[in-house]
Scaffold this motif. Structure first.
Motif, PDB file in Angstrom:
ATOM      1  N   LEU A  56       0.864  -1.335  -0.089  1.00 15.96           N
ATOM      2  CA  LEU A  56       0.082   0.431   0.369  1.00 15.96           C
ATOM      3  C   LEU A  56       1.227   1.567  -0.181  1.00 15.96           C
ATOM      4  CD1 LEU A  56      -2.501  -0.482   2.739  1.00 15.96           C
ATOM      5  CD2 LEU A  56      -2.890  -1.188  -0.490  1.00 15.96           C
ATOM      6  N   LEU A  57       0.363   2.129  -0.731  1.00 12.98           N
ATOM      7  CA  LEU A  57       1.070   3.738  -0.564  1.00 12.98           C
ATOM      8  C   LEU A  57      -0.219   4.670  -0.162  1.00 12.98           C
ATOM      9  CD1 LEU A  57       2.860   3.412  -4.699  1.00 12.98           C
ATOM     10  CD2 LEU A  57       3.578   2.797  -2.150  1.00 12.98           C
ATOM     11  N   PRO A  58       0.156   4.701   1.314  1.00 17.68           N
ATOM     12  CA  PRO A  58      -0.780   5.450   1.925  1.00 17.68           C
ATOM     13  C   PRO A  58      -0.170   7.026   2.168  1.00 17.68           C
ATOM     14  CG  PRO A  58       0.010   3.522   3.384  1.00 17.68           C
ATOM     15  CD  PRO A  58       0.424   3.676   2.413  1.00 17.68           C
ATOM     16  N   THR A  59      -1.157   8.210   1.843  1.00 17.11           N
ATOM     17  CA  THR A  59      -1.092   9.452   2.484  1.00 17.11           C
ATOM     18  C   THR A  59      -0.179   9.310   3.334  1.00 17.11           C
ATOM     19  OG1 THR A  59      -2.864  10.057   2.225  1.00 17.11           O
ATOM     20  CG2 THR A  59      -1.844  10.531   0.017  1.00 17.11           C
ATOM     21  N   PRO A  60       0.300  10.053   4.109  1.00 19.15           N
ATOM     22  CA  PRO A  60       0.016  10.535   5.912  1.00 19.15           C
ATOM     23  C   PRO A  60      -0.986  10.652   6.499  1.00 19.15           C
ATOM     24  CG  PRO A  60       1.522  12.112   4.737  1.00 19.15           C
ATOM     25  CD  PRO A  60       0.778  11.296   3.653  1.00 19.15           C
ATOM     26  N   VAL A  61      -2.362  11.285   6.170  1.00 14.97           N
ATOM     27  CA  VAL A  61      -3.500  11.373   6.637  1.00 14.97           C
ATOM     28  C   VAL A  61      -3.790   9.455   6.858  1.00 14.97           C
ATOM     29  CG1 VAL A  61      -5.843  11.970   6.707  1.00 14.97           C
ATOM     30  CG2 VAL A  61      -3.547  13.561   6.291  1.00 14.97           C
ATOM     31  N   GLN A  62      -3.772   9.411   5.712  1.00 16.03           N
ATOM     32  CA  GLN A  62      -4.245   7.762   5.558  1.00 16.03           C
ATOM     33  C   GLN A  62      -3.523   6.716   6.492  1.00 16.03           C
ATOM     34  OE1 GLN A  62      -4.114   7.023   1.290  1.00 16.03           O
ATOM     35  NE2 GLN A  62      -6.096   7.887   0.950  1.00 16.03           N
ATOM     36  N   ALA A  63      -2.073   6.848   6.043  1.00 18.09           N
ATOM     37  CA  ALA A  63      -1.483   5.827   7.403  1.00 18.09           C
ATOM     38  C   ALA A  63      -1.425   6.443   8.721  1.00 18.09           C
ATOM     39  CB  ALA A  63      -0.046   6.393   6.929  1.00 18.09           C
ATOM     40  N   THR A 109     -12.013   1.715   8.375  1.00 19.33           N
ATOM     41  CA  THR A 109     -11.219   1.624   9.346  1.00 19.33           C
ATOM     42  C   THR A 109     -12.318   3.125  10.655  1.00 19.33           C
ATOM     43  OG1 THR A 109     -10.965   4.817   8.943  1.00 19.33           O
ATOM     44  CG2 THR A 109      -8.741   3.618   7.697  1.00 19.33           C
ATOM     45  N   THR A 110     -11.491   2.661  11.412  1.00 22.67           N
ATOM     46  CA  THR A 110     -12.025   3.728  13.147  1.00 22.67           C
ATOM     47  C   THR A 110     -13.222   4.961  12.861  1.00 22.67           C
ATOM     48  OG1 THR A 110      -9.673   4.168  14.063  1.00 22.67           O
ATOM     49  CG2 THR A 110     -10.688   1.996  14.519  1.00 22.67           C
ATOM     50  N   GLY A 111     -12.363   5.555  11.438  1.00 26.55           N
ATOM     51  CA  GLY A 111     -12.713   6.898  12.189  1.00 26.55           C
ATOM     52  C   GLY A 111     -13.593   7.018  10.281  1.00 26.55           C
ATOM     53  N   GLY A 112     -13.528   5.620  10.015  1.00 22.54           N
ATOM     54  CA  GLY A 112     -14.726   5.817   8.878  1.00 22.54           C
ATOM     55  C   GLY A 112     -14.515   4.849   7.084  1.00 22.54           C
ATOM     56  N   ARG A 113     -14.969   4.932   6.948  1.00 25.51           N
ATOM     57  CA  ARG A 113     -14.661   4.596   5.281  1.00 25.51           C
ATOM     58  C   ARG A 113     -13.111   5.064   4.556  1.00 25.51           C
ATOM     59  NH1 ARG A 113     -15.447  -1.199   3.339  1.00 25.51           N
ATOM     60  NH2 ARG A 113     -15.018  -1.136   1.232  1.00 25.51           N
ATOM     61  N   MET A 114     -12.264   4.642   4.109  1.00 28.25           N
ATOM     62  CA  MET A 114     -11.299   5.061   3.387  1.00 28.25           C
ATOM     63  C   MET A 114     -11.308   4.531   1.742  1.00 28.25           C
ATOM     64  SD  MET A 114      -7.852   6.097   5.123  1.00 28.25           S
ATOM     65  CE  MET A 114      -6.900   4.320   4.895  1.00 28.25           C
ATOM     66  N   LYS A 115     -11.222   5.576   1.321  1.00 25.04           N
ATOM     67  CA  LYS A 115     -11.227   5.822  -0.458  1.00 25.04           C
ATOM     68  C   LYS A 115     -10.190   5.889  -1.366  1.00 25.04           C
ATOM     69  CE  LYS A 115     -16.593   5.657  -0.676  1.00 25.04           C
ATOM     70  NZ  LYS A 115     -17.704   6.112  -1.563  1.00 25.04           N
ATOM     71  N   ASN A 116     -10.073   5.208  -2.523  1.00 24.07           N
ATOM     72  CA  ASN A 116      -8.580   5.718  -2.811  1.00 24.07           C
ATOM     73  C   ASN A 116      -7.368   5.132  -2.135  1.00 24.07           C
ATOM     74  OD1 ASN A 116     -10.354   6.127  -5.248  1.00 24.07           O
ATOM     75  ND2 ASN A 116     -10.786   8.152  -4.064  1.00 24.07           N
ATOM     76  N   ASP A 129       7.752  -2.459   9.830  1.00 23.61           N
ATOM     77  CA  ASP A 129       8.816  -1.527   9.144  1.00 23.61           C
ATOM     78  C   ASP A 129       8.685   0.471   9.190  1.00 23.61           C
ATOM     79  OD1 ASP A 129      10.490  -2.805  10.738  1.00 23.61           O
ATOM     80  OD2 ASP A 129      11.705  -3.542   8.847  1.00 23.61           O
ATOM     81  N   GLY A 130       6.744   0.389   9.082  1.00 18.48           N
ATOM     82  CA  GLY A 130       6.702   1.691   8.908  1.00 18.48           C
ATOM     83  C   GLY A 130       5.861   1.826   7.442  1.00 18.48           C
ATOM     84  N   LYS A 131       5.888  -0.265   6.905  1.00 14.11           N
ATOM     85  CA  LYS A 131       4.788   0.023   5.516  1.00 14.11           C
ATOM     86  C   LYS A 131       4.374  -0.908   5.211  1.00 14.11           C
ATOM     87  CE  LYS A 131       9.803  -0.162   3.256  1.00 14.11           C
ATOM     88  NZ  LYS A 131      11.053  -0.744   2.607  1.00 14.11           N
ATOM     89  N   TRP A 132       3.066  -0.551   4.483  1.00 10.20           N
ATOM     90  CA  TRP A 132       2.242  -1.247   4.694  1.00 10.20           C
ATOM     91  C   TRP A 132       1.447  -2.038   3.435  1.00 10.20           C
ATOM     92  CZ3 TRP A 132      -0.734  -0.174   8.494  1.00 10.20           C
ATOM     93  CH2 TRP A 132      -0.932   1.182   9.542  1.00 10.20           C
TER      94      TRP A 132
END
Length: 415
Positions: free
Chosen positions: A9-16, A134-141, A168-171
């Motif tokens: 996965l390549l999440p943004t900082p907010v998504q991570a 996620t616990t904050g709601g559905r996360m798309k894209n 190690d910080g990678k998803w």
């Protein structure tokens, strides 16, 4: 057959941050459920769900599916613990290690893996993105990257749950795929014997030697570097240690995947089966001097055997396991057994007929002959049965390297 496709996965900082919060909440809830199960002695999924489901949902703000998976994950952890206790992997009953494992509830790491089913996770493979709960709601894209072979396997064969993993910080997402097997070749023309070793990782009965000198040299260097950094014990040294962790295991796994792929391809091309040694329990049977222990403990023979077995199963190539006793002392030409036949690590010279050959190649020819004899007597292509350890009966972390396709299973001794 079940395979696992691992994508990154390549999440943004907010998504991570949202993914990390989700894993922490799920694992905190699983640890609490584990404590409840330990106190009441109830480890069955549906019975445990009656007393914990509502609290898990309300206290950690988990959805219905996530709460059920948390409870099931806890029950699975105790099932694994019972299996390890029964097989003797955690010592004999009454030993300190055994009491330590059974005297307290199972604790889950804050960022331990969490399963997601199709109600919690959806794939948009064409867009290289996933949508997940996620616990904050559905996360798309949430973007991901994968090789073309992985994408094809996901499109055609993905079926079942996927595990969200932070390493190690990678998803990563490990997606389960149900791949159809090639019909088994029930009439092989011969067998390709494989002699597994430390100096030479694998030697075939065709005479091909896949040497491990470079890998062993790198392992020795890595061990020395780790010792120096641990002795220094500065913040910089700790950062370097953390950065280099698992590097040796990744290298060994990659080499094993390549060797296994080559061996299976050669057997499939020539219409042969594969003959392997049953090395179960070899670590307990062999006594070594101290300088040899680290090298022997890092010998990933079980991992290589597992890779060959699942790749062969996918290709329809039969695999037969033979008793490795005296294969290194037996002459492949006349059958004479003598300890003196093994002149050195590299060379074999028969004291009776004078036959001279590379020692590992001679051993692989003996393995091939034993497999052919077993096959003609009605042996089935199956994995070796575990051997009992003294007083007890004789254990997944196969991650993907060969197009990241690997078969889920239990962890085995190796790298």
């Amino acid at each position: 057959m079940k395979l696992v496709v691992q994508v990154r996965l390549l999440p943004t900082p907010v998504q991570a941050a949202a993914l990390e919060a989700t894993l922490r909440a799920c694992n905190e809830a699983a640890t609490w459920v584990s404590e409840v199960a330990f106190e009441c002695g109830e480890f069955k999924n549906f019975a445990l769900r009656k007393g914990t489901y509502k609290q898990v949902k309300s206290r950690w703000s988990l959805g219905a599916q996530a709460a059920q998976h948390v409870i099931k994950k806890t029950c699975d952890a105790y099932a694994t613990l019972r299996a390890n206790l029964k097989s003797g992997c955690l010592g004999r009953p009454g030993s300190a290690r055994y009491r330590h494992a059974t005297g307290k509830p199972v604790v889950f790491r804050p960022c331990g893996a969490q399963p997601f089913d199709d109600r919690m996770l959806s794939w948009q493979i064409a867009e290289r993105a996933v949508s997940l709960w996620t616990t904050g709601g559905r996360m798309k894209n949430v973007a991901f990257t994968a090789a073309p072979e992985q994408l094809a396997t996901l499109v055609l064969h993905r079926k079942g749950e996927s595990d969200l993993i932070c390493r190690d910080g990678k998803w990563f997402l490990n997606a389960t795929c149900d791949v159809p097997e090639t019909p088994l070749n029930t009439d092989p023309v011969d067998f390709l014997g494989i002699d597994l070793g430390i100096v030479n990782i694998a030697t075939t009965s065709d005479g091909q030697i896949m040497a491990g000198r470079d890998l062993n040299r790198i392992r020795t260097r890595e061990r020395g570097l780790r010792a120096k950094l641990q002795k220094k014990n500065t913040p910089s040294a700790k950062r370097r240690l953390k950065k280099r962790r698992r590097k040796e295991a990744r290298r060994a796994r990659d080499i094993n995947h390549k060797i296994a792929k080559h061996v299976v391809a050669e057997a499939e091309r020539t219409g042969r089966g594969i003959a392997l040694e049953d090395l179960t329990g070899i670590r307990e049977r062999v006594r070594l001097r101290k300088p040899q222990r680290a090298t022997h403990s890092s010998w990933a023979f079980a991992q290589l055997g597992q890779f060959i077995a699942y790749k062969a199963r996918r290709a329809g190539v039969p695999v037969v396991y033979v008793d490795p006793a005296y294969t290194s002392r037996t002459c492949a030409e006349c059958g004479h057994i003598d300890r003196a036949n093994r002149v050195s690590q590299a060379w074999f010279a028969c004291r009776t007929c004078g036959f001279v050959d590379h020692a590992d190649r001679n051993g692989s020819r003996n393995i091939r002959a034993r497999a052919w004899t077993l096959w003609r007597s009605g042996a089935q292509p199956t994995a070796p049965a575990p051997r009992p350890r003294a007083g007890a009966e004789r254990k997944r972390d196969i991650t993907a390297s060969d197009a990241t396709l690997c078969e889920p299973g239990t962890s085995a001794p190796g790298s």
